[in-house]
Design a protein around this motif. Sequence first.
Motif, PDB file in Angstrom:
ATOM      1  N   ILE A   1      63.820 -21.049 -26.861  1.00  0.00           N
ATOM      2  CA  ILE A   1      62.892 -21.715 -27.775  1.00  0.00           C
ATOM      3  C   ILE A   1      61.802 -20.705 -28.109  1.00  0.00           C
ATOM      4  CG2 ILE A   1      61.316 -23.650 -28.133  1.00  0.00           C
ATOM      5  CD1 ILE A   1      62.795 -25.088 -25.797  1.00  0.00           C
ATOM      6  N   LEU A   2      61.766 -20.264 -29.334  1.00  0.00           N
ATOM      7  CA  LEU A   2      60.756 -19.293 -29.769  1.00  0.00           C
ATOM      8  C   LEU A   2      59.485 -20.055 -30.139  1.00  0.00           C
ATOM      9  CD1 LEU A   2      63.064 -17.016 -31.936  1.00  0.00           C
ATOM     10  CD2 LEU A   2      62.167 -16.542 -29.637  1.00  0.00           C
ATOM     11  N   ASP A   3      58.700 -20.357 -29.116  1.00  0.00           N
ATOM     12  CA  ASP A   3      57.515 -21.183 -29.329  1.00  0.00           C
ATOM     13  C   ASP A   3      56.202 -20.417 -29.194  1.00  0.00           C
ATOM     14  OD1 ASP A   3      57.376 -20.771 -26.595  1.00  0.00           O
ATOM     15  OD2 ASP A   3      57.483 -22.896 -26.053  1.00  0.00           O
ATOM     16  N   THR A   4      56.301 -19.093 -29.103  1.00  0.00           N
ATOM     17  CA  THR A   4      55.112 -18.277 -28.897  1.00  0.00           C
ATOM     18  C   THR A   4      55.071 -17.143 -29.916  1.00  0.00           C
ATOM     19  OG1 THR A   4      55.083 -18.828 -26.540  1.00  0.00           O
ATOM     20  CG2 THR A   4      53.894 -16.833 -27.208  1.00  0.00           C
ATOM     21  N   ASP A   5      53.912 -16.942 -30.517  1.00  0.00           N
ATOM     22  CA  ASP A   5      53.735 -15.867 -31.497  1.00  0.00           C
ATOM     23  C   ASP A   5      54.152 -14.534 -30.888  1.00  0.00           C
ATOM     24  OD1 ASP A   5      52.745 -17.609 -33.415  1.00  0.00           O
ATOM     25  OD2 ASP A   5      50.637 -17.147 -32.992  1.00  0.00           O
ATOM     26  N   GLY A   6      54.875 -13.759 -31.673  1.00  0.00           N
ATOM     27  CA  GLY A   6      55.269 -12.423 -31.265  1.00  0.00           C
ATOM     28  C   GLY A   6      56.627 -12.318 -30.603  1.00  0.00           C
TER      29      GLY A   6
END
Length: 180
Positions: free
Chosen positions: A86-91
């Motif tokens: 889950i790409l839930d964080t900036d960067g």
Amino acid sequence: MSQIIFLHGASSSGKSTIARALQQRIEKPFWHISIDHLRDAGVLPRDRFQSGEFDWSEERPRFFAGFHQSLASYAAAGNNLILEHILDTDGWIETLVELFEPHDVFFVAVHCSVPVLNERELKRGDRPLGSAEMDQKSIHQKRIYDLEIQSEDGVVANVQSILEVWRSGLRRSEFSLHLE
């Protein structure tokens, strides 16, 4: 060059079920990797984070930086991966695009309706209620995928779709845009 099938979707969207079925059908050996595997194996002192003895918000960046580096190392060693994340964080997307640059990444959106997410999340009982819905509303924004599937279409249909498009070799996600 290793092959990475990246299943991206909210918590409880069906990524694990799809990944297990895909691993059984695909013609090459693929590792199935997720944060849940690490959590369930006891890699983290979960009880101590839950009790407040350790601060998860302080440790989380290091944990995920290590996880992302480990994925790149597995692939660099020649292992094919079915990754649930889950790409839930900036960067994170930028980091993973860079780490996976030498590899063939097939990026798949796993969508699921909010009522089904809520039902699954309640059944699981291991996530804060509402977190899956919050993920679903935000994680797919501005993402460019090779394929988008709906988990309610069923595991068999979704695995078939993934295999058909993956085998075609056509890539158009943000993981392949730098190759053009």
